[in-house]
Design an enzyme around this catalytic site. Structure first.
Site, PDB file in Angstrom:
ATOM      1  N   SER A   2       0.778  -1.447  -0.099  1.00 44.84           N
ATOM      2  CA  SER A   2      -0.046   0.143  -0.231  1.00 44.84           C
ATOM      3  C   SER A   2       0.893   1.324  -0.026  1.00 44.84           C
ATOM      4  O   SER A   2       1.781   1.305   0.857  1.00 44.84           O
ATOM      5  CB  SER A   2      -0.976   0.113   1.146  1.00 44.84           C
ATOM      6  OG  SER A   2      -1.600   1.169   1.272  1.00 44.84           O
ATOM      7  N   LYS A  42      -4.510  -6.772   3.299  1.00 45.09           N
ATOM      8  CA  LYS A  42      -4.308  -5.805   2.274  1.00 45.09           C
ATOM      9  C   LYS A  42      -5.615  -5.282   1.862  1.00 45.09           C
ATOM     10  O   LYS A  42      -6.211  -4.106   1.816  1.00 45.09           O
ATOM     11  CB  LYS A  42      -3.364  -6.045   1.199  1.00 45.09           C
ATOM     12  CG  LYS A  42      -3.835  -5.049   0.020  1.00 45.09           C
ATOM     13  CD  LYS A  42      -3.044  -3.849   0.467  1.00 45.09           C
ATOM     14  CE  LYS A  42      -3.227  -2.435  -0.220  1.00 45.09           C
ATOM     15  NZ  LYS A  42      -3.956  -2.154  -1.246  1.00 45.09           N
ATOM     16  N   HIS A  66      -7.329  -3.565   4.711  1.00 42.94           N
ATOM     17  CA  HIS A  66      -6.765  -2.061   4.585  1.00 42.94           C
ATOM     18  C   HIS A  66      -7.581  -1.388   3.598  1.00 42.94           C
ATOM     19  O   HIS A  66      -8.038  -0.253   3.983  1.00 42.94           O
ATOM     20  CB  HIS A  66      -5.185  -2.277   4.363  1.00 42.94           C
ATOM     21  CG  HIS A  66      -4.891  -1.185   3.752  1.00 42.94           C
ATOM     22  ND1 HIS A  66      -4.952  -0.399   2.711  1.00 42.94           N
ATOM     23  CD2 HIS A  66      -3.985  -0.085   4.706  1.00 42.94           C
ATOM     24  CE1 HIS A  66      -4.547   0.885   2.546  1.00 42.94           C
ATOM     25  NE2 HIS A  66      -3.717   0.976   3.646  1.00 42.94           N
ATOM     26  N   ASN A  67      -7.906  -1.946   2.514  1.00 40.18           N
ATOM     27  CA  ASN A  67      -8.794  -1.017   1.531  1.00 40.18           C
ATOM     28  C   ASN A  67     -10.116  -1.093   2.123  1.00 40.18           C
ATOM     29  O   ASN A  67     -10.815  -0.040   1.757  1.00 40.18           O
ATOM     30  CB  ASN A  67      -8.620  -1.807   0.179  1.00 40.18           C
ATOM     31  CG  ASN A  67      -7.205  -1.622  -0.505  1.00 40.18           C
ATOM     32  OD1 ASN A  67      -6.158  -1.408   0.039  1.00 40.18           O
ATOM     33  ND2 ASN A  67      -7.236  -1.576  -1.842  1.00 40.18           N
ATOM     34  N   GLU A  73      -9.943   1.796   4.141  1.00 43.51           N
ATOM     35  CA  GLU A  73      -9.618   3.051   3.469  1.00 43.51           C
ATOM     36  C   GLU A  73     -10.972   3.519   2.499  1.00 43.51           C
ATOM     37  O   GLU A  73     -11.205   4.840   2.784  1.00 43.51           O
ATOM     38  CB  GLU A  73      -8.705   2.465   2.181  1.00 43.51           C
ATOM     39  CG  GLU A  73      -8.249   3.442   1.011  1.00 43.51           C
ATOM     40  CD  GLU A  73      -7.355   2.924  -0.094  1.00 43.51           C
ATOM     41  OE1 GLU A  73      -6.558   2.495   0.490  1.00 43.51           O
ATOM     42  OE2 GLU A  73      -8.010   2.927  -1.247  1.00 43.51           O
TER      43      GLU A  73
END
Ligand code: 6PG
Length: 473
Positions: A130, A184, A187-188, A191
Site C-alpha cells: 500500500s 491488504k 486495509h482497503n 480506506e
C-alpha cells in the site's frame, strides 16, 4: 551471471517504482517487462540507479540473472495475468524459488495458487503493498503472507524498501498463504470507509452552510494538525485547494460525482458477511460508491423528489466545524474497530494468528490509511493482544465516550437536513448496537420460530425451545 538478489516482472507505475526503490536501497534487481518499449523508457528513467538494475530481454534471462533460491516479484494486474505469469515462470523455476505476487489479489486466489504450486516446491508469497506510486518509490507498507522460509529469504529487501515509522520498518510477515493479501483487502475496506466519511463531512459543509471548496480545504488542513492527523485528511485538504487548470475554479467542483472501484472494498464486505462480522461502515462506503455510479437515476429521482429547503443549522460554523471533527474521529474509530474485528475473525477461521498490533504498526507509515490513530490502535493491542473489539479497549472507551455525542448530533442534524451520511450513520448505529445489553433479536427469534419452527433459547434456561404461537389469520 546470477548476480541479482531479486527479480521483478511488470514495469507499470507501481512495478517500476518498486524496482527503483529496491535498486536505490542497494539491492541488485533483475527486471523484465512484456513490452520492450516500456523496458527502454524504464531504463532511460533509472539514471544512476541503472547500476543496480539488470534489464532482461526475456523471462529466461531474468531467471538466469537471479541468485537461487530466486525471488521474483510480480507486479502485473490482479486476476488472470497473475496465473498466466506463474504458468510462464513454472518451467523456468526450480524447487525453492519464490514467486511474490505484489498486486491486490483476492486472498482466495492466493491460497489456491499456493496449493497449486506446492507439489513443484515453488513458493508463492502473497504481498499486499500500500502507498500508491509515491509509496512504491520511497517506502510502502508491506503485508506479507508466506511460508516462513520464503519470508526469511526476502525479509531484508522488503524491510529496506518499506516505509519507516520512527525507524521501524512497515513490513511484516503476518501469516501463511493468503494472510498478507487478506490484510491488504481489509486495509482497503477501511480506506473506503475512511474516504466515505471524509466525503460525508465535506458534503455537510458544502450543502449545509454552503462553504466553498477552498474554505473546506482549509478546515481539513487545520484538522490535519490535530487528532485527525492522517494521510487521507492531508490529501483531502490538497484536493480541495487545487484549482482547475482550465479556468481556475476549484477542480473538485468540476469532477463528476461518480466513484470508481476495483474490487477490494467489495471483497472486504463479502468476507465480513461470510464470517458473520458486522462491517457496516465499509458496507456503507461500498454501497455509496455504487449509488454514486447511478448518476442518471439520481438526477431523475431528484426531479421526482425536489429538495425541500433545508432548515438552517442552529449552530455557528465554528461550532459546527468542531462538532464535525469529533464526529469524524468517532466514525473513524468505529470503522477501524470493524476492520480489525473482521481480521480477528478471519485469523481464527483460517488459522493465521494475525498479529493485530503488528498490523497496526506497519500501517502507521507508507500506506494510504496511515494516521495518528493507528499508533493508539497498536498500543491498545500491545497492552491486550486479545482485545475483542477496539471500542472496548480502555483508551478507546475514553475517546468514544467523549466523541459519540458529536457523532449523534451530526448524523441527526444531517438526517433532518436531507444530507446523506451512510457511513457515519452506520458507525453510530454500530456503536449503539454494540453497547446495547438487550437488543431486539428476541423478536427476530420469535418470528423465526413462528414461521419456521427454528427454535430459540429462553432467558435463564438452556436448550432449544419453541413457542406456542397463535396462528396468523
Ligand atoms: C493502496 C491503495 C491501492 C489502490 C486501491 C484503489 O493501498 O495503495 O488502496 O491499492 O489505490 O486499490 O482502490 P479502488 O480503485 O477500488 O478505489
Amino acid at each position: 551471471m546470477s548476480e541479482a538478489e531479486i527479480g521483478l516482472i511488470g514495469l507499470g507505475t507501481m512495478g517500476a517504482n518498486l524496482a527503483l526503490n529496491i535498486a536505490e536501497k542497494g539491492h541488485k534487481v533483475a527486471v523484465w517487462n512484456r513490452t520492450a518499449s516500456r523496458m527502454k523508457s524504464f531504463q532511460a528513467d533509472a539514471g544512476e540507479l541503472a547500476d543496480n538494475i539488470v534489464a532482461c530481454a526475456t523471462p529466461e534471462e531474468l531467471v538466469a540473472a537471479i541468485r537461487p533460491p530466486r525471488p521474483v516479484i510480480l507486479m502485473v494486474p490482479a486476476g488472470d495475468p497473475v496465473d498466466q505469469q506463474i504458468e510462464a515462470l513454472r518451467p523456468l523455476f526450480e524447487k525453492g524459488d519464490i514467486i511474490v505476487d505484489g498486486g491486490n489479489a483476492n486472498f482466495h486466489d492466493t491460497e489456491r495458487r499456493v496449493k497449486e504450486l506446492a507439489a513443484s516446491g515453488i513458493q508463492l508469497v502473497g504481498m499486499g503493498v500500500s502507498g500508491g506510486e509515491e509509496g512504491a518509490r520511497h517506502g510502502p507498507s508491506i503485508m506479507v503472507g508466506a511460508d516462513k522460509g520464503a519470508w526469511l529469504r526476502i525479509e531484508n529487501i522488503l524491510t529496506d524498501i518499506a516505509a519507516k515509522y520512527e525507524g521501524e520498518p512497515c513490513a511484516a510477515w503476518l501469516g501463511t498463504g493468503g494472510a498478507g493479501h487478506f490484510v491488504k483487502t481489509i486495509h482497503n475496506g477501511i480506506e473506503y470507509a475512511d474516504m466515505q466519511m471524509i466525503a460525508e463531512i465535506y458534503g455537510i459543509l458544502r450543502d449545509g452552510p454552503g462553504l466553498s471548496a477552498g474554505d473546506i480545504g482549509a478546515i481539513f488542513a487545520r484538522w490535519n494538525d490535530g487528532r485527525l492527523n492522517s494521510y487521507l485528511i492531508e490529501i483531502t485538504a490538497e484536493v480541495l485547494a487545487t484549482p482547475d487548470g482550465d479556468n481556475g475554479v476549484p477542480l473538485v467542483d468540476v469532477i463528476q460525482d461518480k466513484a470508481g472501484q476495483k474490487g477490494t472494498g467489495r471483497w472486504s464486505v463479502i468476507e465480513a458477511a461470510m464470517l458473520g462480522v458486522p462491517a457496516t461502515c465499509i458496507e456503507a462506503a461500498v454501497a455509496a460508491r455504487g449509488l454514486s455510479a447511478l448518476k442518471k437515476e439520481r438526477e431523475y429521482a431528484s426531479r421526482r423528489y425536489p429538495q425541500t429547503p433545508r432548515p438552517p443549522s442552529a449552530t455557528s460554523v465554528a461550532d459546527l466545524v468542531a462538532e464535525l471533527e469529533s464526529a469524524l474521529l468517532a466514525g473513524k474509530i468505529a470503522a477501524y474497530a470493524q476492520g480489525f474485528a473482521v481480521m480477528q475473525a478471519a485469523s481464527a477461521e483460517h488459522g493465521w494468528e494475525l498479529p493485530m498490533a503488528t498490523i497496526a504498526r506497519i500501517w502507521r507509515a507508507g500506506c494510504i490509511i496511515r494516521s495518528q490513530l493507528l499508533d493508539s490502535i497498536a498500543k491498545a493491542y500491545d497492552a491486550k493482544p486479545k482485545t475483542t473489539n477496539l471500542m472496548v479497549a480502555p483508551a478507546f472507551v475514553d475517546m468514544m465516550t467523549a466523541l459519540h455525542p458529536a457523532l449523534r448530533i451530526t448524523v441527526g442534524r444531517a438526517a433532518l437536513q436531507g444530507l446523506p451520511t451512510p457511513a457515519l450513520s452506520a458507525a453510530l448505529a454500530y456503536f449503539d448496537g454494540y453497547r446495547q445489553p438487550r437488543g431486539t433479536a428476541n423478536l427476530i427469534q420469535g418470528q423465526r420460530d413462528f414461521f419456521g419452527a427454528h427454535g430459540f433459547e429462553k432467558v435463564g434456561s438452556r436448550g432449544k425451545k419453541h413457542g406456542e404461537w397463535k396462528t396468523a389469520k
